[in-house]
Design a protein around this motif. Structure first.
Motif, short mmCIF file in Angstrom:
data_model
loop_
_atom_site.label_atom_id
_atom_site.label_comp_id
_atom_site.label_asym_id
_atom_site.label_seq_id
_atom_site.Cartn_x
_atom_site.Cartn_y
_atom_site.Cartn_z
N VAL A 97 1.08 -1.60 -0.08
CA VAL A 97 0.02 -0.26 -0.20
C VAL A 97 0.86 1.54 0.01
CG1 VAL A 97 -1.71 1.67 1.45
CG2 VAL A 97 -1.98 -0.98 1.30
N LEU A 98 0.87 2.05 -0.82
CA LEU A 98 1.61 3.61 -0.78
C LEU A 98 0.60 4.37 -0.47
CD1 LEU A 98 3.10 2.67 -4.51
CD2 LEU A 98 3.84 2.10 -1.89
N ILE A 99 1.43 5.30 -0.31
CA ILE A 99 0.90 6.50 0.73
C ILE A 99 1.55 7.97 0.80
CG2 ILE A 99 -0.03 7.46 3.37
CD1 ILE A 99 -0.08 4.85 4.80
N VAL A 100 0.77 8.50 -0.45
CA VAL A 100 1.46 10.00 -0.15
C VAL A 100 1.39 10.77 0.26
CG1 VAL A 100 1.52 11.45 -2.54
CG2 VAL A 100 1.17 9.68 -2.98
N VAL A 101 2.35 11.37 1.36
CA VAL A 101 2.23 12.37 2.83
C VAL A 101 3.70 13.39 1.51
CG1 VAL A 101 2.57 10.73 4.16
CG2 VAL A 101 4.69 11.12 3.19
N GLU A 102 2.56 15.05 2.20
CA GLU A 102 3.16 15.85 2.08
C GLU A 102 4.41 16.74 3.01
OE1 GLU A 102 1.66 17.71 -0.34
OE2 GLU A 102 3.51 19.36 -0.16
N THR A 103 5.04 17.28 2.31
CA THR A 103 6.52 17.00 3.35
C THR A 103 7.25 18.08 3.05
OG1 THR A 103 8.31 16.09 2.05
CG2 THR A 103 7.49 14.10 3.02
N GLU A 104 8.00 18.41 4.02
CA GLU A 104 8.72 19.96 3.90
C GLU A 104 9.76 19.92 3.08
OE1 GLU A 104 7.62 23.12 4.70
OE2 GLU A 104 6.08 22.78 5.46
N ALA A 105 10.56 19.19 3.53
CA ALA A 105 12.16 19.22 2.91
C ALA A 105 11.42 18.60 1.05
CB ALA A 105 13.06 18.16 3.83
N ARG A 106 11.23 17.90 0.75
CA ARG A 106 10.79 17.21 -0.47
C ARG A 106 9.60 16.92 -0.93
NH1 ARG A 106 15.79 14.94 -0.12
NH2 ARG A 106 16.81 14.08 1.32
N GLY A 107 8.88 17.69 0.00
CA GLY A 107 7.21 18.08 -1.27
C GLY A 107 7.09 16.66 -1.12
N GLN A 108 6.63 16.27 -1.63
CA GLN A 108 6.15 14.72 -2.29
C GLN A 108 6.66 13.10 -2.07
OE1 GLN A 108 2.04 14.86 -4.46
NE2 GLN A 108 1.03 16.16 -3.25
N VAL A 109 6.29 12.11 -1.23
CA VAL A 109 6.97 11.32 -0.88
C VAL A 109 5.58 10.32 -1.10
CG1 VAL A 109 8.83 10.27 0.01
CG2 VAL A 109 9.19 12.92 -0.02
N VAL A 110 6.48 9.37 -1.35
CA VAL A 110 5.11 8.21 -1.92
C VAL A 110 6.30 7.03 -0.31
CG1 VAL A 110 5.06 6.15 -2.17
CG2 VAL A 110 4.62 7.85 -3.56
N LEU A 111 5.11 6.89 0.94
CA LEU A 111 6.15 5.95 2.12
C LEU A 111 5.14 4.63 1.60
CD1 LEU A 111 5.35 8.46 5.23
CD2 LEU A 111 7.27 7.80 3.53
N MET A 112 5.81 3.58 1.69
CA MET A 112 5.64 2.51 1.51
C MET A 112 4.70 0.96 2.47
SD MET A 112 7.43 -0.95 -1.23
CE MET A 112 8.69 -1.15 -0.31
N VAL A 113 3.73 0.72 2.68
CA VAL A 113 2.97 -0.26 3.83
C VAL A 113 2.92 -0.78 3.17
CG1 VAL A 113 3.19 2.78 5.29
CG2 VAL A 113 1.55 1.07 3.99
N ASP A 114 2.31 -2.10 4.57
CA ASP A 114 1.97 -3.53 4.27
C ASP A 114 0.14 -2.92 3.97
OD1 ASP A 114 4.27 -4.29 4.57
OD2 ASP A 114 4.38 -5.67 6.45
N THR A 115 -0.01 -2.65 4.75
CA THR A 115 -1.41 -2.66 4.85
C THR A 115 -2.06 -1.70 5.81
OG1 THR A 115 -1.78 -4.10 7.03
CG2 THR A 115 -2.01 -5.28 4.93
N ILE A 116 -3.16 -1.28 5.55
CA ILE A 116 -3.91 0.70 6.51
C ILE A 116 -4.78 -0.50 7.50
CG2 ILE A 116 -5.78 1.96 6.37
CD1 ILE A 116 -3.37 2.61 3.83
#
Lengths: 96, 702
Positions: B628-647
């Motif tokens: 499962v890929l979660i798109v997050v907004e960050t200050e340092a790198r703008g949008q980044v995708v975090l990879m997790v197993d499940t929500i």
């Protein structure tokens, strides 16, 4: 009474804000304020308002403030302004 | 009330008075002929002087006396309010603030010799002034122009009565020559049901020359509890002493049973109690600063900056509030545990559980609101900062403030003071041009700083905007290259260049001054705001100006979070960072190097960061196409995708500090207790997104 586009309440006060009209207004304000909606009160038609009506408005403003909702009286009529001023409630109600 | 309690009230009234004086001076700056503005300053300073004398704060009393003398001359038209006098008055106000801080024990006694001498010189240059009766007695006199009636000076009147209650000797400050009638009108609860209309009585009293000096709305219930037949208001009306007592009584002849009446002359004991109640409504720590004096004769609402009905208040130790908030947090956890336990035995929902959940959430909201304070607590410092920078830079600045009654957590307010100071100083020093530059650019010589606060989407936005030159991106980039902050071949967007001003040690200032330009300010701003779980954004347009916006959480104790699983671990991701969650389709994930992938999100390639890799969690999904890929907004790198197993879930979590209870851990912002009693770590999204430095390069490459 209409719902605003942002799900807020637009309420028009009647010519005579007696206890019965105040009760209707209180019910409408309570639902909107409890739901965190903004409330716009059209005061342009008011010809007569007594303590019951002013109390509802004052309580509505205080409650909306506690819940961080916006509340305002638009186009207050002269009698409404005069009654609020007489009662010392103008600034509490955002009236001039 | 003990002396100490009343002294505390005096100290709070000092703060109120300083705010009123500040507002008054600002109004005078706009319109030097504004008689009511100068009156309000005079009354505020006079009130502080009275209390200072009563409690033996001789330094404060001596200084306010000199300040007051000059104000009195200005008020009486003996001295024109010109730019020179305004400057002295502002400096005197700043010193008065320092004196008040000194008596609170927050600072040393200020050196007021210079300003005192200046005030004395001004006072001596004008004809001698005889104290006018209206202020000295707290009573209205005729022919002092509109709005000079000090009956609308609630704070002064109330405080004088408090002091009288303590039997303190104020000398001439409490001297009275007139004793107006004070009529307190309280319609009985059922008065309106009996057909009485209290406003008619008020109108008749006013027709005798009476004036409403207080409208007590403290008994008013919330709108959903109000009964329209019941009466909740209490009026205090002041009538001139020449009105016959019998005439007042006549008004109530036929309706006397519907009212609780108190008719007395000012400064008698029962009315002191009225004043006490009024003063107590002032002493809430969260009460916003008073608004400028109204143009009409309604005194009591000026206690509130916004239309807020006064309610009875008590003062509570912060520790007690924090204990309450903590306990409510535990209740939230227990409620979640109960729900989970019931679900495990097949009870999925019930009216009682829904009600419990609703009540818990309400209780939590109430508890959190107890710690809320208006941002005016920190905004009120800004005018002084601007004045100081104005004096140092020779620039002329107008400050516009909006939303100062917006509330947020006390701790957040305390921690934004320093970042806000940096931003304001920076905006004036760097953002605004000199008057000559502005004139050459066709702008008014006076620059504008706009400070605003508003709630938006569960966060509070505090913006500092200037109408200056905007960020000079060429110079910023050149400086960043010179200092090695960015690589020579880097291609940065305008936004990324703007954000370079937050880089540690970055400064484009031509000369280092004590205002700004040392390059230690803006990175501190960013660090402090990030430490609060907030973020800073910049919008800048060349020649038009820049806006720095702080997005802050309303509270530090609770957050909405997404419960996720990575390998054997359960983590919480703060919802404020999450943009969207995706299950990638075939071809969405592309490899760009060994162990590095990007996700195609509607044509944009975003770097994928494995949470398992970042936190060294075993047995986690390593194939992005199956995760499962979660798109997050960050200050340092703008949008980044975090990879997790499940929500697993989405819920409100109570944040427990890991640092306090254990130690700081990279990539972890805190901990919480889940419904099943397990402890889950709260992910530090910024840290997770930046732990793989390659991600930035990948994004640039994509």
């Amino acid at each position: 009474m209409t719902r605003l586009k942002n799900a807020g309440l637009e309420f028009t006060l009647p010519e005579n804000v007696d206890r019965s009209a105040a009760a209707s207004a209180a019910a409408a304000f309570a639902i909107a304020i409890k739901a965190g909606e903004d409330v716009k009160i059209d005061g342009s038609k008011v010809k007569q308002i007594g303590q019951a009506g002013l109390q509802i408005l004052l309580s509505g403003f205080a409650s909306a403030n506690h819940r961080r909702s916006k509340i305002e009286i638009t186009q207050p009529s002269d009698p409404l302004n005069a009654a609020a001023k007489l009662a010392g409630a103008s600034l509490l109600l955002g009236l001039s | 009330m003990t002396n100490e309690e009343i002294q505390n009230i005096f100290l709070m009234e000092c703060d109120e008075g300083l705010s009123v004086a500040e507002e008054g001076l600002k109004a005078c700056q706009v319109d030097p002929t504004d008689g009511e503005a100068i009156n309000s300053i005079f009354r505020a300073v006079h009130s502080i002087k009275g209390g200072a004398g009563a409690f033996g704060f001789s330094n404060l009393q001596a200084f306010t006396h000199k300040f007051e003398t000059v104000l009195q001359q200005a008020r009486d038209g003996e001295r024109p309010i010109d730019m020179g006098l305004m400057k002295t008055l502002f400096q005197a106000l700043d010193l008065l603030t320092d004196h008040v801080r000194a008596i609170k024990g927050e600072a040393d006694n200020p050196d007021d010799q210079h300003i005192s001498a200046e005030l004395e010189a001004i006072a001596c240059a004008a004809p001698p002034v005889v104290a006018s009766a209206d202020v000295e007695t707290g009573l209205p006199v005729a022919d002092t122009g509109p709005n000079t009636d000090t009956s609308d000076d609630d704070s002064a009147l109330d405080f004088d009565l408090l002091l009288a209650d303590l039997d303190l000797d104020l000398g001439e400050e409490t001297a009275e020559t007139l004793r107006p009638w004070i009529v307190k009108v309280q319609p009985k609860a059922e008065a309106m049901a009996n057909g009485s209309e209290p406003l008619r009585v008020i109108r008749e009293l006013c027709s005798l020359g009476g004036k409403v000096v207080n409208l007590d709305v403290s008994a008013l219930p919330e709108i959903d509890m109000i009964e329209t037949d019941q009466s909740y208001l209490i009026w205090t009306i002041e009538l001139a002493d020449h009105v016959d007592r019998g005439t007042i009584d006549e008004i109530f002849d036929f309706v006397v049973d519907d009212y609780i009446l108190s008719i007395s002359q000012a400064a008698v004991t029962p009315e002191s109690e009225v004043a006490l109640v009024a003063v107590q409504s002032l002493i809430v720590e969260t009460a916003p600063a008073p608004a400028p004096a109204p143009a009409d004769h309604e005194p009591q609402p000026k206690l509130f900056a916004t239309p807020i009905a006064p309610t009875p208040t008590i003062r509570v130790d912060l520790d007690k509030l924090d204990r309450l908030v903590d306990t409510v947090g535990e209740l939230v956890i227990t409620q979640a545990m109960l729900v989970q336990r019931l679900e495990s035995i097949g009870v999925n929902s019930s009216d009682e559980m829904s009600q419990l959940e609703y009540l818990t959430r309400e209780l939590q909201d109430c508890a959190m609101s107890l710690r809320a304070q208006p941002v005016s607590a920190v905004f009120s410092r800004v005018p002084r900062i601007i004045r100081e920078v104005e004096a140092q830079t020779g620039k002329s600045v107008r400050l516009d403030v909006e939303g100062e009654s917006t509330e947020l957590d006390k701790t957040v307010i305390e921690r934004i003071a320093e970042p806000l100071t940096h931003l304001i100083r920076n905006a004036v020093d760097h953002g605004l041009e000199t008057p000559e530059e502005r004139a050459a650019a066709g702008k008014p010589e006076q620059g504008v700083i706009r400070l605003s606060a508003e709630h938006r989407g569960g966060r509070i936005l505090i913006a500092v905007a200037d109408d200056g030159r905007g960020i000079n991106r060429e110079r910023v980039l050149a400086k960043a290259l010179e200092r090695g902050i960015v690589a020579r071949d880097a291609k940065l967007t305008d936004e990324e260049i703007d954000n370079l001003v937050f880089a540690p040690g970055f400064s484009t200032a031509q000369t280092v001054s004590n205002i700004s330009g040392r390059g230690v300010g803006m990175d501190v701003v960013k660090q402090n705001i990030q430490a609060l779980g907030g973020r800073v954004t910049i919008v800048s347009r060349p020649g038009v100006g820049s806006t720095f916006t702080l997005a802050l959480p309303l509270t530090l104790a609770i957050a909405d979070g997404m419960i996720i699983k990575v390998g054997t671990e359960t983590l919480v991701m703060p919802l404020t960072h999450i943009v969207e969650c995706l299950q990638p389709q075939e071809g969405d994930v592309q490899a760009v190097g060994p162990g590095h992938n990007v996700l195609n999100v509607r044509g944009r390639f975003l770097p994928i960061q494995s949470v398992a890799a970042a936190l060294d969690i075993a047995e986690a999904q390593s194939d992005p196409s199956k995760a499962v890929l979660i798109v997050v907004e960050t200050e340092a790198r703008g949008q980044v995708v975090l990879m997790v197993d499940t929500i697993c879930d989405q819920r409100q979590v109570v944040i427990k500090s890991l640092e306090t209870n254990y130690r700081a851990v990279d990539g972890v912002a805190g901990a919480t207790i889940l419904g099943d009693g397990r402890i889950a770590l709260i992910a530090d999204i910024e840290a997770l997104a930046t732990c793989d430095m390659l991600a930035d390069d990948l994004q640039a490459a994509a």
